[in-house]
Design a protein around this motif. Sequence first.
Motif, short mmCIF file in Angstrom:
data_model
loop_
_atom_site.label_atom_id
_atom_site.label_comp_id
_atom_site.label_asym_id
_atom_site.label_seq_id
_atom_site.Cartn_x
_atom_site.Cartn_y
_atom_site.Cartn_z
N ARG B 28 0.84 -1.22 0.00
CA ARG B 28 0.00 0.00 0.00
C ARG B 28 0.87 1.25 0.00
NH1 ARG B 28 -3.61 -2.27 3.83
NH2 ARG B 28 -2.71 -1.01 5.49
N ALA B 29 1.91 1.23 0.84
CA ALA B 29 2.80 2.40 0.94
C ALA B 29 3.44 2.67 -0.43
CB ALA B 29 3.85 2.16 2.01
N ALA B 30 3.85 1.57 -1.09
CA ALA B 30 4.49 1.73 -2.41
C ALA B 30 3.49 2.33 -3.41
CB ALA B 30 4.99 0.38 -2.90
N ILE B 31 2.25 1.82 -3.38
CA ILE B 31 1.22 2.34 -4.32
C ILE B 31 0.97 3.82 -4.04
CG2 ILE B 31 -1.22 2.18 -4.99
CD1 ILE B 31 -1.06 -0.82 -4.43
N ILE B 32 0.90 4.16 -2.73
CA ILE B 32 0.60 5.55 -2.34
C ILE B 32 1.65 6.51 -2.86
CG2 ILE B 32 0.60 7.05 -0.28
CD1 ILE B 32 -1.00 4.78 1.12
N VAL B 33 2.91 6.05 -2.92
CA VAL B 33 3.98 6.93 -3.40
C VAL B 33 4.07 6.90 -4.93
CG1 VAL B 33 6.47 7.31 -3.37
CG2 VAL B 33 5.28 6.71 -1.26
N VAL B 34 3.96 5.70 -5.51
CA VAL B 34 4.22 5.56 -6.95
C VAL B 34 3.06 6.10 -7.81
CG1 VAL B 34 4.61 3.89 -8.81
CG2 VAL B 34 5.83 3.64 -6.64
N ALA B 35 1.82 5.80 -7.41
CA ALA B 35 0.68 6.19 -8.26
C ALA B 35 0.62 7.71 -8.50
CB ALA B 35 -0.62 5.68 -7.65
N PRO B 36 0.76 8.56 -7.47
CA PRO B 36 0.74 10.00 -7.76
C PRO B 36 1.90 10.45 -8.65
CG PRO B 36 0.39 9.62 -5.42
CD PRO B 36 0.79 8.32 -6.01
N LEU B 37 3.06 9.76 -8.50
CA LEU B 37 4.20 10.14 -9.35
C LEU B 37 3.91 9.79 -10.82
CD1 LEU B 37 7.20 9.08 -7.07
CD2 LEU B 37 6.47 11.41 -7.65
N ILE B 38 3.28 8.64 -11.05
CA ILE B 38 2.90 8.27 -12.43
C ILE B 38 1.89 9.30 -12.96
CG2 ILE B 38 1.72 6.54 -13.85
CD1 ILE B 38 2.81 4.39 -11.95
N ALA B 39 0.91 9.64 -12.09
CA ALA B 39 -0.11 10.62 -12.52
C ALA B 39 0.57 11.95 -12.86
CB ALA B 39 -1.14 10.81 -11.41
N ALA B 81 -1.95 14.53 -3.75
CA ALA B 81 -2.23 13.11 -3.48
C ALA B 81 -0.98 12.46 -2.88
CB ALA B 81 -2.65 12.41 -4.76
N LEU B 82 0.18 12.86 -3.39
CA LEU B 82 1.45 12.29 -2.89
C LEU B 82 1.71 12.74 -1.45
CD1 LEU B 82 4.09 10.76 -3.46
CD2 LEU B 82 5.05 12.90 -4.31
N ILE B 83 1.66 14.06 -1.22
CA ILE B 83 1.95 14.59 0.12
C ILE B 83 0.91 14.08 1.13
CG2 ILE B 83 2.03 16.70 1.51
CD1 ILE B 83 3.30 18.13 -0.82
N GLY B 84 -0.36 14.15 0.74
CA GLY B 84 -1.42 13.68 1.63
C GLY B 84 -1.28 12.19 1.90
N GLY B 85 -0.92 11.43 0.86
CA GLY B 85 -0.74 9.98 1.02
C GLY B 85 0.39 9.66 1.98
N ILE B 86 1.51 10.38 1.85
CA ILE B 86 2.66 10.14 2.75
C ILE B 86 2.25 10.51 4.19
CG2 ILE B 86 4.99 10.92 3.35
CD1 ILE B 86 5.49 11.20 0.31
N PHE B 87 1.55 11.64 4.32
CA PHE B 87 1.12 12.06 5.66
C PHE B 87 0.21 11.00 6.29
CE2 PHE B 87 -1.72 14.50 8.53
CZ PHE B 87 -0.76 15.07 9.37
N ALA B 88 -0.58 10.33 5.44
CA ALA B 88 -1.59 9.38 5.94
C ALA B 88 -1.07 7.95 6.00
CB ALA B 88 -2.83 9.45 5.06
N LEU B 89 0.24 7.75 5.83
CA LEU B 89 0.75 6.36 5.82
C LEU B 89 0.41 5.61 7.10
CD1 LEU B 89 4.25 6.58 4.06
CD2 LEU B 89 2.20 5.41 3.26
N ASN B 90 0.29 6.35 8.22
CA ASN B 90 -0.03 5.70 9.49
C ASN B 90 -1.53 5.49 9.68
OD1 ASN B 90 2.56 5.41 10.60
ND2 ASN B 90 2.61 7.60 10.99
N GLN B 91 -2.30 5.92 8.72
CA GLN B 91 -3.75 5.82 8.86
C GLN B 91 -4.17 4.36 8.73
OE1 GLN B 91 -6.91 6.14 9.91
NE2 GLN B 91 -6.65 8.30 9.41
N ALA B 92 -4.78 3.86 9.81
CA ALA B 92 -5.14 2.43 9.82
C ALA B 92 -6.37 2.15 8.97
CB ALA B 92 -5.38 1.98 11.25
N ARG B 93 -7.20 3.16 8.75
CA ARG B 93 -8.44 2.92 7.99
C ARG B 93 -8.14 2.97 6.49
NH1 ARG B 93 -10.37 6.56 12.04
NH2 ARG B 93 -11.69 5.47 13.53
N VAL B 94 -8.06 1.79 5.89
CA VAL B 94 -7.71 1.71 4.47
C VAL B 94 -8.79 2.34 3.61
CG1 VAL B 94 -7.01 0.15 2.64
CG2 VAL B 94 -6.47 -0.41 5.00
N VAL B 95 -10.04 2.27 4.09
CA VAL B 95 -11.16 2.83 3.31
C VAL B 95 -10.91 4.32 3.07
CG1 VAL B 95 -13.63 3.34 3.34
CG2 VAL B 95 -12.81 1.18 4.23
N GLU B 96 -10.38 5.00 4.08
CA GLU B 96 -10.14 6.44 3.91
C GLU B 96 -9.13 6.70 2.79
OE1 GLU B 96 -9.17 9.09 7.37
OE2 GLU B 96 -7.52 9.67 6.05
#
Lengths: 87, 560
Positions: B28-39, B81-96
Amino acid sequence: MADDKKLPADHDHWLVRESTIRNLWILLIAVFVLSIAAETVWHPHPHFSLDAIFGFGAWFGLLSGFALVVVTKSWAIFVKRKDTYYD
Amino acid sequence: MTELAMIPPGLVLIAAGLLLPLFNAQIRAAIIVVAPLIALALVWNMPDGPVLTMNWLGYELTPVTGDNLSRMFGTVFAIMALIGGIFALNQARVVELASAFVYAGSAIGVVFAGDLITVFIFWELMAIGSTLVIMSNGDEAFGPGMRYAVIHFFGGVVLMAGIAGEIATTGSIAFQPMQTDSVFRWLILFGFVINTGAPPLHPWLPDAYPKSSWSGMVFLSAFTTKTAVYTLIRGFPGAEVLIWVGLFMIFYGLIYALNENDTRRKLAYSIINQVGFMVCAVGIGNEIALNGAAAHAFVHIIYKALLLMSAGSVLYMTGISKFTQLGGLFRSMPMTTICCIIGALSISAAPFTSGFPAKSLIANGAAEAHMTLVWFLLTGAVAGVYIVAIKLPWFIFFQKDSGLRPAEPPLSMRLAMYAASALCIGFGIFPGALYSMLPVATDYNPYTGGHLVSQFQLLLAGTIVFFALLKWLKRTETISLDVDWFWRGFGKLLAREFDVRTGIAWQGLASNVSNMVQRFVKTIYKHHGPEGMLARTWPTGLMAFWTTVLLAATLILAYV
């Protein structure tokens, strides 16, 4: 998650000492006066007539800031409620 | 490269969002970082003009088309999306996180949409994604999430009605500048304006956003209102009504933000205030003001996220979001304090931060259009914004010693704040980097001696007013009633009253029916019950007597 602990209030940090606060006030006023004085060297480019008056940014900033606080406090008289109002 | 350009950048984030729940934390962490970079790479490679067209129900859709304005908004959405995703890496709720990525991707979908139908589809996907971001924060967020959804789906209906009417009357589905010359175009404008958070249909913003999680609001602050600003720039540049809507938003947001005791509710009102500047700029409508609206939206997304990340970090570490319960945290959270101050300076348009080159464009736009009143109100608002902006770092990190000593937030959260801080200062020192992305090329230079002097005077005056009137600005455990009182307060009272009245009427009706039924049963019982005349066992003599009477009567009748 939270590893905070309530400690007795301490007022020893240099930033919260009364002398520091006094010095910060002096510094603030000094820089404010300097910014007004700087207008004699760097002239702002006025767009209208009122903003051509000397120190426009300073007096207009004071006026509008004061007006905002007064209006905000006045409006609060009518709309302020305990934060459990909707509970 | 041409094939790459065919991939809608928004869909990358939407796909990433849908995939997130399927994987473990590391992937998940990898997707959170890579997907915004691809976008981001796809956004930057997007050529001008339509790159993808398709036929749908007889309409020639243009789901992806590019130009400077689209790329500018697409860039900042992907960065966020990248910055917010990195900030939210500790967020346990995957739905969010999953919803946030679908939400971000849909926002990018809107800014690259070349037709009104595509705009509408992604617009509604945004509403769904953002509602889920809010509601994923548990039971407490359900009510505000529902109220949020109701307003946004109402806005969607208004927008759909406008779009349908526009297509029926003009035959065109193209999303291009429009005049407010038909009722359908007014409906489209109204649909867009609802998403800017303009009063009186704004309560979804301060009501629902602060009920999202410590990370959720970082995403929420970025996309909905700014996508609305994009659609206004694209669809209604120079619509005069927007000047007054924007100015109203500016001062409404200021007053409520200054009265607020909740850190994140205060920032929600501040969003209304800041988006007001952008809406006003769209209404001014000249090139420099439209550039200003786009530039302001770009930098605002980053510094508002920074402010929300610092407030979110405090919430994450202490569980507290009330100014009255905070104070003195600079002792144990110095880096978060610095990041918050950088955000506050940026939102105040302090020189050498990103807000300065952006807001200067808007004020200059008003001056060039000779809009005297608008210029003075915008300039006055700058001092006001500063007073409101200082409030956040002052009451959280200084003010008084609350005795709280929370540590700095985890590394991922700090990294996200550092990245946003670097962008705030970077775009402030090098405004050329910001201006190079603008819809229309400009050689405007905000850093003239006179402009700097004037701006410093305004901000220093704001500082003096704030600290001189600090006693007046002291927070109390209160809220300020807003327009949502009409449905959360008055509406509830009305519903309760209706409930009581209909309750009495219902009871009356029910008792009447019950009485009638009882009377009916009693009558039946009287005649057919054990003692009833019709249920009695009759003596044989009586039967013989009556039979004789009947036979005699028959005989007499036969002879008559």
